[in-house]
Design a protein around this motif. Structure first.
Motif, mmCIF file in Angstrom:
data_model
loop_
_atom_site.group_PDB
_atom_site.id
_atom_site.type_symbol
_atom_site.label_atom_id
_atom_site.label_comp_id
_atom_site.label_asym_id
_atom_site.label_seq_id
_atom_site.Cartn_x
_atom_site.Cartn_y
_atom_site.Cartn_z
ATOM 1 N N UNK A 39 2.733 1.111 -11.123
ATOM 2 C CA UNK A 39 3.561 0.167 -11.879
ATOM 3 C C UNK A 39 4.205 -0.868 -10.957
ATOM 4 N N UNK A 40 4.656 -0.429 -9.785
ATOM 5 C CA UNK A 40 5.264 -1.355 -8.822
ATOM 6 C C UNK A 40 4.246 -2.368 -8.326
ATOM 7 N N UNK A 41 3.032 -1.913 -8.027
ATOM 8 C CA UNK A 41 1.984 -2.824 -7.576
ATOM 9 C C UNK A 41 1.627 -3.799 -8.697
ATOM 10 N N UNK A 42 1.523 -3.309 -9.916
ATOM 11 C CA UNK A 42 1.234 -4.181 -11.049
ATOM 12 C C UNK A 42 2.325 -5.234 -11.206
ATOM 13 N N UNK A 43 3.573 -4.828 -11.084
ATOM 14 C CA UNK A 43 4.677 -5.791 -11.157
ATOM 15 C C UNK A 43 4.603 -6.835 -10.056
ATOM 16 N N UNK A 44 4.271 -6.393 -8.855
ATOM 17 C CA UNK A 44 4.138 -7.321 -7.728
ATOM 18 C C UNK A 44 3.044 -8.341 -7.987
ATOM 19 N N UNK A 45 1.905 -7.866 -8.467
ATOM 20 C CA UNK A 45 0.771 -8.749 -8.714
ATOM 21 C C UNK A 45 1.059 -9.697 -9.881
ATOM 22 N N UNK B 230 0.819 -1.204 0.000
ATOM 23 C CA UNK B 230 0.000 0.000 0.000
ATOM 24 C C UNK B 230 0.858 1.262 0.000
ATOM 25 N N UNK B 231 1.947 1.244 0.742
ATOM 26 C CA UNK B 231 2.831 2.418 0.803
ATOM 27 C C UNK B 231 3.445 2.695 -0.562
ATOM 28 N N UNK B 232 3.926 1.672 -1.220
ATOM 29 C CA UNK B 232 4.510 1.834 -2.554
ATOM 30 C C UNK B 232 3.424 2.243 -3.545
ATOM 31 N N UNK B 233 2.237 1.674 -3.400
ATOM 32 C CA UNK B 233 1.128 2.007 -4.296
ATOM 33 C C UNK B 233 0.703 3.460 -4.191
ATOM 34 N N UNK B 234 1.008 4.121 -3.079
ATOM 35 C CA UNK B 234 0.657 5.519 -2.902
ATOM 36 C C UNK B 234 1.570 6.492 -3.610
ATOM 37 N N UNK B 235 2.662 6.002 -4.169
ATOM 38 C CA UNK B 235 3.576 6.871 -4.915
ATOM 39 C C UNK B 235 2.933 7.173 -6.272
ATOM 40 N N UNK B 236 2.741 8.430 -6.599
ATOM 41 C CA UNK B 236 2.093 8.749 -7.871
ATOM 42 C C UNK B 236 2.812 8.115 -9.063
ATOM 43 N N UNK B 237 2.064 7.538 -9.958
ATOM 44 C CA UNK B 237 2.500 6.909 -11.218
ATOM 45 C C UNK B 237 3.368 5.669 -11.000
ATOM 46 N N UNK B 238 4.530 5.840 -10.416
ATOM 47 C CA UNK B 238 5.439 4.704 -10.232
ATOM 48 C C UNK B 238 4.865 3.654 -9.291
ATOM 49 N N UNK B 239 4.070 4.075 -8.327
ATOM 50 C CA UNK B 239 3.475 3.143 -7.378
ATOM 51 C C UNK B 239 2.557 2.145 -8.058
ATOM 52 N N UNK C 270 5.776 -20.742 -8.714
ATOM 53 C CA UNK C 270 5.457 -20.869 -7.291
ATOM 54 C C UNK C 270 4.260 -20.011 -6.874
ATOM 55 N N UNK C 271 3.657 -19.275 -7.817
ATOM 56 C CA UNK C 271 2.459 -18.465 -7.612
ATOM 57 C C UNK C 271 2.584 -17.450 -6.481
ATOM 58 N N UNK C 272 3.782 -16.972 -6.216
ATOM 59 C CA UNK C 272 3.997 -15.974 -5.169
ATOM 60 C C UNK C 272 4.105 -14.596 -5.806
ATOM 61 N N UNK C 273 3.345 -13.652 -5.266
ATOM 62 C CA UNK C 273 3.420 -12.258 -5.712
ATOM 63 C C UNK C 273 4.594 -11.577 -5.024
ATOM 64 N N UNK C 274 4.887 -10.356 -5.427
ATOM 65 C CA UNK C 274 5.979 -9.609 -4.819
ATOM 66 C C UNK C 274 5.785 -9.412 -3.326
ATOM 67 N N UNK C 275 4.539 -9.146 -2.901
ATOM 68 C CA UNK C 275 4.296 -8.966 -1.474
ATOM 69 C C UNK C 275 4.477 -10.277 -0.710
#
Length: 169
Positions: A139-145, A128-137, A152-157
């Motif tokens: 993309x980071x959340x999308x990459x994690x998901x 959530x903290x990374x997702x709050x960063x405008x624009x880049x957040x 192994x079906x593990x997301x970044x989180x």
């Protein structure tokens, strides 16, 4: 005779340690959707009563955006509401309500149910903290998901928290 298709995804169920079966991607998506709808149902009136929607409308009429401080405040309130909603099922079985309803749970890499503190502070808060960063957040959340498409079906989180999601027996 059935021909071999080199492009077909494997059909065997992936086993985690201790005989646990990894949760299917679709089931995990369903759980996130359920959790999101619960959060939406709770947060929408809270944001209305707390004046957030009025501030957004006033800023829009002036041709501005709401301040970053206000957005940060409401992100924090959202995390607290998420914690309040999901603390009990996370404590009891390492599940959010969506995961509980769909029969999956969060476990540590050694197969034990995740603790509330680990789930909230290592799994959900950083995302959530990374997702709050405008624009880049975003993309980071999308990459994690998108990491869920690994074998192994593990997301970044999951990597950050040292967890995985398995089916409940």
């Amino acid at each position: 005779m059935q021909e071999s298709n080199p492009y077909q995804a494997p059909v065997a169920e992936l086993q985690a340690d201790a005989g646990q079966v990894l949760a299917e991607r679709g089931t995990r998506l369903g759980a996130v959707v359920v959790d999101g709808l619960i959060g939406l149902a709770v947060m929408t009136p809270v944001m209305w009563l707390g004046g957030y929607w009025s501030a957004v409308m006033a800023a829009a009429q002036r041709g501005e955006q709401v301040g970053f401080g206000l957005q940060l405040l409401w992100m924090g309130i959202g995390l607290l509401v998420f914690a309040a909603i999901h603390a009990w099922p996370l404590h009891v079985g390492g599940q959010t309500w969506g995961k509980r309803w769909l029969g999956i749970r969060i476990v540590t890499l050694d197969g034990r149910p995740v603790t509330v503190a680990r789930a909230l502070f290592a799994r959900y808060l950083p995302l959530q903290a990374v997702g709050g960063i405008p624009c880049l957040g975003a993309l980071a959340v999308l990459g994690s998901v998108c990491m869920i498409f690994r074998n192994d079906r593990r997301c970044g989180h999951d990597f950050v928290a040292g967890t995985r999601v398995v089916r409940v027996r």
